[in-house]
Design an enzyme around this catalytic site. Structure first.
Site, short mmCIF file in Angstrom:
data_model
loop_
_atom_site.label_atom_id
_atom_site.label_comp_id
_atom_site.label_asym_id
_atom_site.label_seq_id
_atom_site.Cartn_x
_atom_site.Cartn_y
_atom_site.Cartn_z
N HIS A 144 6.53 -6.16 -3.95
CA HIS A 144 6.15 -7.12 -4.99
C HIS A 144 5.69 -6.36 -6.23
CE1 HIS A 144 2.14 -6.05 -3.71
NE2 HIS A 144 2.33 -6.56 -2.50
N ALA A 186 8.71 -5.32 1.81
CA ALA A 186 8.30 -6.64 1.30
C ALA A 186 7.67 -6.43 -0.08
CB ALA A 186 7.36 -7.35 2.27
N SER A 189 1.86 -8.41 0.62
CA SER A 189 3.03 -8.84 1.39
C SER A 189 2.63 -9.92 2.39
CB SER A 189 3.62 -7.63 2.14
OG SER A 189 3.87 -6.57 1.24
N LEU A 199 -2.02 -9.58 -5.10
CA LEU A 199 -0.69 -9.62 -4.47
C LEU A 199 -0.74 -8.86 -3.16
CD1 LEU A 199 1.88 -9.02 -7.36
CD2 LEU A 199 0.82 -11.13 -6.60
N VAL A 249 -2.82 -5.33 -8.68
CA VAL A 249 -2.10 -6.36 -9.44
C VAL A 249 -2.39 -7.71 -8.79
CG1 VAL A 249 0.17 -7.19 -10.16
CG2 VAL A 249 -0.31 -4.73 -10.13
N GLY A 303 2.89 -5.53 -7.31
CA GLY A 303 1.87 -4.50 -7.07
C GLY A 303 2.53 -3.17 -6.74
N HIS A 304 3.51 -3.20 -5.85
CA HIS A 304 4.25 -1.97 -5.52
C HIS A 304 4.97 -1.44 -6.76
CE1 HIS A 304 4.32 -4.13 -1.47
NE2 HIS A 304 3.73 -2.99 -1.16
P1 AMP Z 1 1.89 -1.73 1.81
O1 AMP Z 1 3.36 -1.94 1.62
O2 AMP Z 1 1.12 -3.00 1.94
O3 AMP Z 1 1.57 -0.70 2.86
O4 AMP Z 1 1.37 -1.09 0.46
C1 AMP Z 1 1.98 0.03 -0.11
C2 AMP Z 1 1.14 0.47 -1.28
O5 AMP Z 1 1.07 -0.58 -2.23
C3 AMP Z 1 -0.31 0.79 -0.88
O6 AMP Z 1 -0.72 1.97 -1.57
C4 AMP Z 1 -1.05 -0.43 -1.33
O7 AMP Z 1 -2.40 -0.18 -1.64
C5 AMP Z 1 -0.28 -0.81 -2.57
N1 AMP Z 1 -0.49 -2.22 -2.94
C6 AMP Z 1 -0.42 -3.31 -2.13
N2 AMP Z 1 -0.73 -4.43 -2.81
C7 AMP Z 1 -1.01 -4.04 -4.09
C8 AMP Z 1 -1.40 -4.74 -5.28
N3 AMP Z 1 -1.59 -6.06 -5.30
N4 AMP Z 1 -1.60 -4.01 -6.41
C9 AMP Z 1 -1.42 -2.66 -6.42
N5 AMP Z 1 -1.04 -1.95 -5.32
C10 AMP Z 1 -0.84 -2.63 -4.17
#
Ligand code: AMP
Length: 287
Positions: free
Chosen positions: A38, A36, A194, A192, A184, A40-41
């Protein structure tokens, strides 16, 4: 057309995809995600890419890890958007997307040996989600074993996770360089996530309270920790529909906050049926 990443769903396919890079002495950068994807990723992928040379490889994993979800949490409804995720990865020049099945990661079911997060795994998020960080650290340790990265990038958005991963890498001598990327945000301040797509229009307005409260703490930080926390608390107290799990002020490594100097303010709240977390760095006092 942009060349898409190679998709590996098994450990053998991953090893085959990275064989050439390793044989040529290239490095591997890694961004673990649950999909999912975005902006941020994408920023984490760009950060990893900026630290790699042309012959190196950038690997992104997409794996919704059952072990880090507690009973009654959102494992089943967690958004899965694989085709869009691949497109985002292509736009960030990702070389390999590792998208394994649950059986591939956990053959034979839940592992008997897991990574114990220690005391830091029992506070803040860990107090509300007691098995969460055991699940996170176990899957990150497994993914590190599969990918064998030289460096891995994690978001500061999940700040306690980032601190715990640094701790694990240090305590277990994992030899991976861990990089933390800044959060982000939407233009209005919402971090941001998911999980933002669970929010109704009204929830979306209420969710802004989290970044608003953190911003209030940052703005009051020169007056000291107590004033910073009170400013954040004031914003949260006046927000209908925001059920706060915790608001905390800590040192950068999540110990007690200093009277003066670098600190972190963290918040978690439930808005309707959605649970959101956010945090910001701040500098306490006038020094
Ligand atoms: P997730 O898919 O939610 O497990 O997140 C994967 C990686 O993306 C983790 O290291 C999160 O901390 C990072 N992440 C999630 N949201 C953001 C964001 N808004 N800005 C920067 N990194 C993010």
């Amino acid at each position: 057309m942009i060349k898409g990443p190679l998709v590996a769903t098994t450990r053998d396919e991953l090893a085959a995809a990275l064989k050439g890079v390793r044989a040529a002495g290239g490095r591997v950068g890694f961004v673990p995600t649950m999909g999912a994807l975005h902006a941020g990723h994408a920023s984490l992928m760009a950060e990893a890419r900026s630290r790699l040379a042309p012959g190196d490889a950038l690997v992104v994993s997409i794996f919704v890890n059952p072990l880090q979800f507690g009973a009654g949490e959102d494992l089943d409804r967690y958004p899965r958007t694989f085709d869009a995720d691949l497109e985002l990865c292509a736009g960030q020049a990702v070389d390999v997307v590792l998208a394994p099945s649950v059986d591939e990661v956990y053959p034979g079911g839940e592992p008997e040996v897991t990574v114990e997060p220690g005391p830091l795994g029992t506070v803040l998020e860990g107090a509300v989600r007691p098995t969460h960080f055991r699940g996170v650290l176990t899957v990150v340790a497994k993914l590190f074993g599969l990918v064998q990265p030289d460096l891995a990038v994690f978001g500061q958005k999940d700040y306690q996770q980032l601190v715990l991963i640094r701790r694990m890498v240090a305590d277990l001598c994992m030899g991976v360089e861990v990089v933390g990327g800044p959060t982000v945000r939407e233009d209005d301040g919402l971090a941001l996530s998911s999980r933002n797509e669970y929010l109704s229009a009204d929830d979306r307005v209420a969710a802004l309270t989290l970044s608003g409260a953190l911003r209030a703490a940052v703005d009051a930080a020169t007056e000291g920790g107590d004033r910073a926390l009170a400013a954040a608390r004031d914003v949260l107290d006046h927000a209908p529909g925001v059920d706060v799990d915790y608001l905390a002020l800590t040192s950068p490594d999540l110990g007690p906050a200093p009277a003066d100097g670098e600190a972190r303010v963290l918040v978690a709240a439930r808005i309707g049926s959605t649970r959101l977390i956010d945090n910001m760095p701040l500098h306490l006092g006038g020094s």
